[in-house]
Design a protein around this motif. Structure first.
Motif, mmCIF file in Angstrom:
data_model
loop_
_atom_site.group_PDB
_atom_site.id
_atom_site.type_symbol
_atom_site.label_atom_id
_atom_site.label_comp_id
_atom_site.label_asym_id
_atom_site.label_seq_id
_atom_site.Cartn_x
_atom_site.Cartn_y
_atom_site.Cartn_z
ATOM 1 N N PHE A 238 51.337 24.956 60.130
ATOM 2 C CA PHE A 238 51.426 25.393 61.540
ATOM 3 C C PHE A 238 52.554 25.962 62.061
ATOM 4 C CE2 PHE A 238 47.986 22.129 61.378
ATOM 5 C CZ PHE A 238 46.990 22.418 62.347
ATOM 6 N N ALA A 261 45.997 26.579 60.229
ATOM 7 C CA ALA A 261 46.032 26.247 61.716
ATOM 8 C C ALA A 261 45.024 27.248 62.355
ATOM 9 C CB ALA A 261 47.231 26.114 62.228
ATOM 10 N N THR A 278 40.145 25.588 58.027
ATOM 11 C CA THR A 278 41.308 25.053 59.062
ATOM 12 C C THR A 278 41.551 23.658 58.347
ATOM 13 O OG1 THR A 278 39.931 24.055 60.658
ATOM 14 C CG2 THR A 278 40.671 26.543 60.646
ATOM 15 N N ARG A 292 45.545 18.188 56.702
ATOM 16 C CA ARG A 292 46.048 17.588 57.706
ATOM 17 C C ARG A 292 46.468 16.143 57.662
ATOM 18 N NH1 ARG A 292 40.855 17.316 58.713
ATOM 19 N NH2 ARG A 292 40.407 15.201 58.317
ATOM 20 N N THR A 314 50.566 28.960 67.308
ATOM 21 C CA THR A 314 49.866 28.308 66.299
ATOM 22 C C THR A 314 50.198 26.732 66.141
ATOM 23 O OG1 THR A 314 49.947 30.170 64.963
ATOM 24 C CG2 THR A 314 49.840 28.203 63.720
ATOM 25 N N TYR A 315 51.624 26.801 66.468
ATOM 26 C CA TYR A 315 52.168 25.102 66.508
ATOM 27 C C TYR A 315 51.655 24.211 67.620
ATOM 28 C CZ TYR A 315 55.506 21.852 64.633
ATOM 29 O OH TYR A 315 55.971 20.617 64.173
ATOM 30 N N SER A 325 44.767 28.914 67.867
ATOM 31 C CA SER A 325 44.927 27.712 67.006
ATOM 32 C C SER A 325 44.668 26.209 67.892
ATOM 33 C CB SER A 325 46.173 27.330 66.546
ATOM 34 O OG SER A 325 46.741 25.971 66.159
ATOM 35 N N ILE A 328 49.052 21.615 66.201
ATOM 36 C CA ILE A 328 49.276 20.550 65.445
ATOM 37 C C ILE A 328 49.011 19.082 65.879
ATOM 38 C CG2 ILE A 328 51.873 20.207 66.020
ATOM 39 C CD1 ILE A 328 52.340 19.907 62.781
#
Length: 421
Positions: A238, A261, A278, A292, A314-315, A325, A328
């Motif tokens: 991520f 991600a 993903t 995950r 993304t994070y 995304s 996280i």
């Protein structure tokens, strides 16, 4: 908002609308079923003496999906051993036996547990066969298996049906393998050496982290050696923006790994969407649950690098310049196990050893973890974190070793053999 951004936003919205329902579906609890030996093979490559296929008929095993492009399919001799099945059912697994498994003098047998995208052959017997590389430009064709077997240990290794599969399943298969090894050798306990994602499954077994259908820890592990383990979690997939997706999306030139991600990724000017590649549970299914389950945020310790394209979106979730995304936190909410295993704890009766690396030099095309001290994949601070471990007998970081070399480098093999002895 650009046309691409609207499409990416629609991808996020459509998955959000249904994935919550998928994630909320409970797993049915079932009684433990019998474990049976289905086949045994003695014509085996890579130095093994024999390989057995076992089947745990417990109906509680959690189904995971295999990507349609075949990147996680069993191939070669492993496909043969799984009954000529490329995508085995989750209850099946292979147990490999090293030479001397029934004659070597060391009294406590050793079970080797591979990491994500790996199996017994490439992880422990011939690192040169790894499709993700061995962490060096020149790879050996023998590994820890031969080193320990030659030193007089009775050595065994697991191959899971799905190499990025559900760690609740893998933990039960570790339990089954330990019971089989004890029966075959007469040993009261087994030493477990687990690498990377395998360290998560091994900790789940000995800590008793399981679903209602699972069996509890049997008090049958003497020593636990965790190699490159994400002991306080992992967020590589991520935190680096588009890079993991480039290694994952075939349209971008990658196809070796998964659990990215990115719900959507721009490859050479064209937007592609692969929710099946993903780390999330999506309407497409659950393809990389093991990835995950290792997740934990590290951005408060090591900030994101703005040079990694789309790192923030993304994070944290959202639409970036090149990708989209769910973030996280969304993935962690779908079932990270790092918190539960640290809370449950490894019993103090098990002597536990942590072996870590500190060199981020895995060859291209790997995007090395560079935002903090790491082995190229796992932050060194996570690998060396003793939280939730009752008795850490040794906690060693070997210089000049990356995440992949930890499984086969001479200094690592010598350290593991010393600890086992």
């Amino acid at each position: 908002m650009s046309h691409w951004s609207r499409r990416a936003a629609m991808t996020v919205a459509s998955v959000l609308g249904v994935a919550a329902l998928v994630a909320a579906t409970p797993v049915t609890a079932n009684a433990t079923g019998p474990v049976t030996l289905e086949a045994s093979y003695t014509s085996v490559s890579y130095g093994w003496a024999k390989v057995e296929r076992w089947y745990d008929s417990n109906p509680g095993y959690i189904t995971a999906n295999y990507p349609a492009d075949g990147r996680l399919d069993q191939t070669g001799q492993r496909r043969t051993f799984f009954g000529n099945v490329a995508r085995p059912a989750m209850g099946r697994y292979l147990l490999s036996y090293a030479p001397g498994w029934n004659t070597n003098a060391k009294p406590t047998p050793v079970l080797l547990v591979p990491g994500a995208y790996e199996h017994a052959d490439m992880a422990w017997a011939d690192p040169s066969t790894s499709h993700i590389g061995c962490g060096a430009s020149s790879c050996p064709n023998t590994g820890l298996m031969q080193a320990l077997s030659g030193a007089g240990y009775k050595v065994f290794a697991l191959t899971f049906p799905h190499s990025a599969g559900n760690n609740y399943n893998h933990a039960q298969q570790i339990r089954n393998a330990v019971r089989t090894i004890r029966s075959a050798t007469g040993a009261p306990k087994v030493d477990v050496v687990a690498w990377s994602m395998g360290a998560v499954a091994a900790r789940m077994y000995v800590s008793g982290v399981k679903k209602p259908w699972g069996s509890p820890y049997g008090g049958d592990v003497r020593k636990l050696i965790l190699i490159g383990g994400p002991n306080n979690g992992w967020d590589w997939t991520f935190r680096h923006g588009t890079y993991p997706a480039i290694l994952t999306y075939a349209e971008c030139g990658g196809a070796a790994i998964g659990g990215t991600a990115a719900l959507a990724q721009n490859c050479y000017g064209t937007l592609y969407s692969h929710p099946e590649l993903t780390a999330y549970i999506t309407p497409a299914g659950d393809y990389f649950p093991g990835i995950r389950q290792m997740l934990r945020r590290w951005d408060a310790t090591y900030p994101l690098d703005p040079a990694d394209f789309d790192a923030y979106t993304t994070y944290n979730g959202g639409v970036g310049t090149y990708s989209s995304s769910l973030g996280i936190n969304y993935a962690i909410g779908q079932g990270s196990v790092i918190g539960p295993i640290r809370s449950a704890g490894v019993p103090a009766s098990i002597s536990t050893y942590l072996l870590c690396g500190n060199t981020a030099d895995i060859p291209y095309p790997w995007h090395n973890e560079h935002t903090g001290p790491s082995d190229g994949t796992i932050f060194t601070a996570s690998c060396t974190d003793p939280g939730g471990i009752g008795a850490v007998t040794a906690n060693t970081t070997l210089s000049n070793l990356n995440h992949l070399k930890l499984a086969w480098d001479t200094s690592a093999k010598n350290q593991i053999a010393t600890w086992l002895n």
